[in-house]
Write an enzyme that holds these catalytic residues in place. Structure first.
Site, mmCIF file in Angstrom:
data_model
loop_
_atom_site.group_PDB
_atom_site.id
_atom_site.type_symbol
_atom_site.label_atom_id
_atom_site.label_comp_id
_atom_site.label_asym_id
_atom_site.label_seq_id
_atom_site.Cartn_x
_atom_site.Cartn_y
_atom_site.Cartn_z
ATOM 1 N N ASP A 64 0.778 -1.102 -0.066
ATOM 2 C CA ASP A 64 -0.223 0.041 0.014
ATOM 3 C C ASP A 64 0.879 1.282 -0.192
ATOM 4 O OD1 ASP A 64 -0.868 -1.204 3.172
ATOM 5 O OD2 ASP A 64 0.875 0.336 2.664
ATOM 6 N N ASP A 66 1.087 5.223 1.200
ATOM 7 C CA ASP A 66 0.369 6.132 1.911
ATOM 8 C C ASP A 66 1.040 7.479 1.542
ATOM 9 O OD1 ASP A 66 -1.058 4.114 3.171
ATOM 10 O OD2 ASP A 66 0.334 4.005 4.877
ATOM 11 N N ASP A 143 6.637 5.492 14.216
ATOM 12 C CA ASP A 143 7.238 4.617 15.177
ATOM 13 C C ASP A 143 8.791 4.332 15.047
ATOM 14 O OD1 ASP A 143 6.721 3.306 12.656
ATOM 15 O OD2 ASP A 143 5.489 1.720 13.956
#
Ligand code: ATP
Ligand code: MG
Length: 452
Positions: A64, A66, A143
């Site tokens: 995917d 983003d 993160d």
């Protein structure tokens, strides 16, 4: 949110120009490029970000793409007809191109200065996070450093605010900021560390791994629905076996699948090879592009506990099918408090388990009834996996494989008409095409599924 990057000499912004990195527009999806260009043409900053940039730098194929931008969700919505706004905890825009969805997130800030939006923190955890901010702020709330790289569509450069390029080169996962604070904010980051280490074949930096033991228990407070999603990413993403081993190695398995972890810690070698083989088969299917069902995999992971409960209750005199049904319901009930497996999957799991003892009943009517079960295929695949349990199980699996090849009349003629389970000799006899031996009463009547 901790602004530090873990050490005092935090790296400053590094811009890597197009000719010094490996990301080519050819490897970015058309849909993502359209979103990036459109935002840019409307005067907004637009970047590809997160796992896609990381995977492209590593030469992989992101699943995917983003996008991060300084346009607010409402501004994004105005630019794209095919856009819907989603999420409460994180408000996001989804731009939809047929089966492909491009997630567009507005830079998120820290709320410490002049920003709009709202953030709610309860007991150190972020429960709502809609504060718009700058790209620098957006980078440090991510993160891992490798997950905070930005591909700039205006000049095709990569922007690195936290040292992510270095970590890509070193193949290491380092957290941005103080690990304890970051895991307390969101304990699922510990699972992400294990999952990404497995998927990317990166090592986890020592300071990022050190808190697992002390903070792992926080995972029991994480939302079970989120842990289900994370479990799917770990086990059905094509790196299931590696993720499983990494979870175990990190000491985190016991917070997600306590009964599985306990059985493996006890040294149940047969269960270990069954689970590992199940994960390996699933990985192979994913890589071949075949369909996989979470139900089968969860049935594999929880099998040891179901089997042991069923056997214990049968030994106490409980009727066979009731014992299996109860064992299944009990294990599912306990597990769903941790990882919320949706009902449509637990239903299939219960069917796969409860059909297992029926494979041992080699008798004409029963065999044909089992072959006609809608769930026969999944239950049979599960039986084949149980070859890892014992040679008798392997033989039973071979018998059923052979039985499915035979014309119905040949199979019917080869099967005893009498009811009741018969010994493992019978399947072998039919499998090699000999007429089944005369049914011999077993000395010990057995309701057990021979897998003990
Ligand atoms: P994958 O390749 O499995 O999709 P990913 O890193 O892209 O890995 P996503 O869940 O798609 O994982 O998240 C996209 C990005 O969002 C991450 O790269 C990271 O920058 C950020 N992110 C995701 N989850 C968290 C989290 N729990 N805390 C902070 N940042 C996160
Ligand atoms: Mg991703």
């Amino acid at each position: 949110m901790n602004f530090q990057t873990g050490n005092d000499d935090a790296p400053a912004l590094r811009i890597i120009p197009r000719d010094q990195h490996a990301i080519s527009r050819k490897s970015i999806s058309k849909a993502a490029l359209r979103v990036l260009y459109r935002l840019n043409e409307a005067g907004f900053d637009a970047y590809l970000v997160g796992g896609a940039v990381r995977d492209l730098l590593l030469g992989g194929h992101p699943k995917d793409f983003d996008v991060a931008t300084n346009a607010t969700p409402d501004e994004v919505k105005k630019l794209f007809r095919n856009c819907r706004l989603i999420g409460r905890r994180f408000r996001l825009a989804h731009v939809v191109f047929g089966p492909e969805i491009i997630e567009v997130a507005t830079f998120r800030g820290t709320g410490e200065d002049d920003t709009e939006g709202d953030r709610h923190i309860v007991d150190g955890r972020i429960v709502r996070d809609n504060i718009w901010g700058t790209i620098e702020e957006d980078a440090v709330r991510r993160d891992f450093r490798v997950n905070a790289l930005y591909y700039d569509i205006s000049d095709f450069s990569v922007r690195d605010y936290v040292g992510g390029m270095q970590d890509v080169a070193d193949r290491v996962l380092r957290l941005i900021g103080d690990p304890v604070t970051r895991y307390r904010e969101d304990p699922v980051r510990m699972l992400r560390a294990a999952r990404l280490a497995a998927k990317l074949e990166f090592r986890i930096d020592a300071p990022a791994a050190a808190p697992f033991e002390a903070l792992g228990p926080l995972l029991t407070e994480a939302a079970p629905a989120r842990l289900f999603d994370e479990s799917l990413k770990m086990f059905l993403g094509g790196h299931g076996l590696k993720s499983f081993r990494m979870l175990e190695q990190c000491g985190l398995l016991k917070f997600l699948f306590p009964s599985t972890a306990r059985a493996l810690e006890r040294g149940d070698h047969a269960l270990r090879s069954l689970v590992e083989q199940g994960l390996a088969n699933t990985d192979a299917r994913v890589i071949e592009g075949k369909s996989v069902t979470p139900a089968f995999l969860f049935a594999v992971l929880l099998w040891g506990e179901v089997r042991d409960h069923a056997h214990a209750w049968i030994a106490q005199g409980m009727e066979l099918s009731e014992a299996w049904a109860r064992a299944a319901a009990h294990v599912v009930g306990e597990q769903c408090q941790r990882v919320a497996i949706p009902r449509r999957f637990t239903f299939t799991m219960e069917e796969i388990w409860s059909l297992q003892p029926r494979f041992e009943q080699i008798q004409r009517k029963r065999v044909f009834r089992l072959l006609a079960q809608p769930r026969f295929r999944a239950a049979f695949d599960f039986l084949l996996l149980r070859a890892e349990e014992s040679p008798a199980m392997r033989e039973l699996g071979q018998w059923w494989a052979h039985a499915q090849q035979l014309p119905q009349d040949v199979l019917a003629a080869a099967l005893p008409a009498a009811s009741g389970p018969i010994g493992p000799d019978a399947p072998a006899a039919v499998a090699v095409g000999r007429p089944p031996r005369k049914r011999r009463r077993r000395r010990k009547p057995s309701g057990k599924s021979g897998s003990a």
